[in-house]
Design a protein around this motif. Structure first.
Motif, short mmCIF file in Angstrom:
data_model
loop_
_atom_site.label_atom_id
_atom_site.label_comp_id
_atom_site.label_asym_id
_atom_site.label_seq_id
_atom_site.Cartn_x
_atom_site.Cartn_y
_atom_site.Cartn_z
N SER A 112 -12.24 -34.34 -8.26
CA SER A 112 -11.58 -35.54 -7.77
C SER A 112 -10.29 -35.89 -8.52
O SER A 112 -9.47 -36.63 -7.99
CB SER A 112 -12.54 -36.73 -7.85
N LEU A 113 -10.10 -35.37 -9.71
CA LEU A 113 -8.92 -35.71 -10.50
C LEU A 113 -7.61 -35.32 -9.82
O LEU A 113 -6.66 -36.10 -9.83
CB LEU A 113 -9.01 -35.10 -11.90
N LYS A 115 -6.88 -35.33 -6.69
CA LYS A 115 -6.60 -36.31 -5.64
C LYS A 115 -6.05 -37.60 -6.23
O LYS A 115 -5.11 -38.18 -5.68
CB LYS A 115 -7.87 -36.60 -4.85
N VAL A 116 -6.62 -38.03 -7.34
CA VAL A 116 -6.15 -39.25 -8.00
C VAL A 116 -4.74 -39.06 -8.53
O VAL A 116 -3.86 -39.92 -8.36
CB VAL A 116 -7.12 -39.66 -9.14
N VAL A 117 -4.50 -37.91 -9.16
CA VAL A 117 -3.18 -37.63 -9.74
C VAL A 117 -2.13 -37.51 -8.64
O VAL A 117 -1.02 -38.05 -8.76
CB VAL A 117 -3.24 -36.36 -10.61
N ASN A 118 -2.46 -36.83 -7.54
CA ASN A 118 -1.49 -36.70 -6.44
C ASN A 118 -1.21 -38.04 -5.77
O ASN A 118 -0.08 -38.32 -5.37
CB ASN A 118 -1.98 -35.68 -5.42
N ALA A 119 -2.23 -38.88 -5.66
CA ALA A 119 -2.02 -40.22 -5.09
C ALA A 119 -1.12 -41.06 -6.00
O ALA A 119 -0.22 -41.77 -5.52
CB ALA A 119 -3.35 -40.92 -4.86
N SER A 120 -1.35 -40.97 -7.31
CA SER A 120 -0.51 -41.73 -8.24
C SER A 120 0.91 -41.18 -8.26
O SER A 120 1.87 -41.94 -8.39
CB SER A 120 -1.12 -41.73 -9.64
#
Length: 152
Positions: A112-113, A115-120
């Motif tokens: 999941s990391l 996805k979080v990094v790309n969203a940020s």
């Protein structure tokens, strides 16, 4: 059939004398990677990259933006105007976004990391572009601000 023969890489190889063949590395039935061929272009990954582009198209777009910056930066500094200021803002943010996206793709792993990094990253790039557009509209413009900073 060996992987080298499937890929057509046996020209000039003496397959019977090779240490790799004698040890069984090249003759063993290795699982082949998923390779999708379209026309004469061979894509080793059918995965689409950002903005739904194939990796080769994305790579070409990155090169166009990079080379375009070589013309936009001096033009914007030599002839400051709103059109070049917005072009400079868009190309700088896009260039930085794609560069950081590649860094994150290479070094951020897990379920999941990424996805979080790309969203940020998408959020940060959007805020950066909106801020530069706000600055261009309400202040002196990006190129003139850089020139003022250098002259100070």
């Amino acid at each position: 059939m060996s992987l080298l023969r499937i890929l057509g890489c046996t020209k000039g190889l003496h397959m019977s004398r090779s240490i790799l063949v004698q040890s069984g590395v090249l003759t063993s039935k290795l699982p082949l990677p998923a390779i999708g061929a379209s026309g004469t272009t061979l894509h080793t990954s059918s995965q689409r990259h950002s903005a739904g582009m194939m990796s080769s198209t994305h790579w070409k777009a990155e090169r166009v933006i990079s080379v375009g910056l070589l013309a936009v930066i001096p033009a914007a500094l030599a002839f400051p105007n709103p059109a070049l200021d917005y072009t400079l803002a868009a190309s700088l943010v896009l260039h930085a976004h794609w560069g950081m996206e590649q860094v994150f793709t290479d070094y951020v792993h897990g379920p999941s990391l990424p996805k979080v990094v790309n969203a940020s990253l998408l959020f940060a790039s959007s805020v950066a572009f909106a801020s530069l557009c706000y600055f261009n509209y309400n202040d002196v413009g990006l190129a003139k601000a850089i020139a003022m900073f250098w002259s100070a």
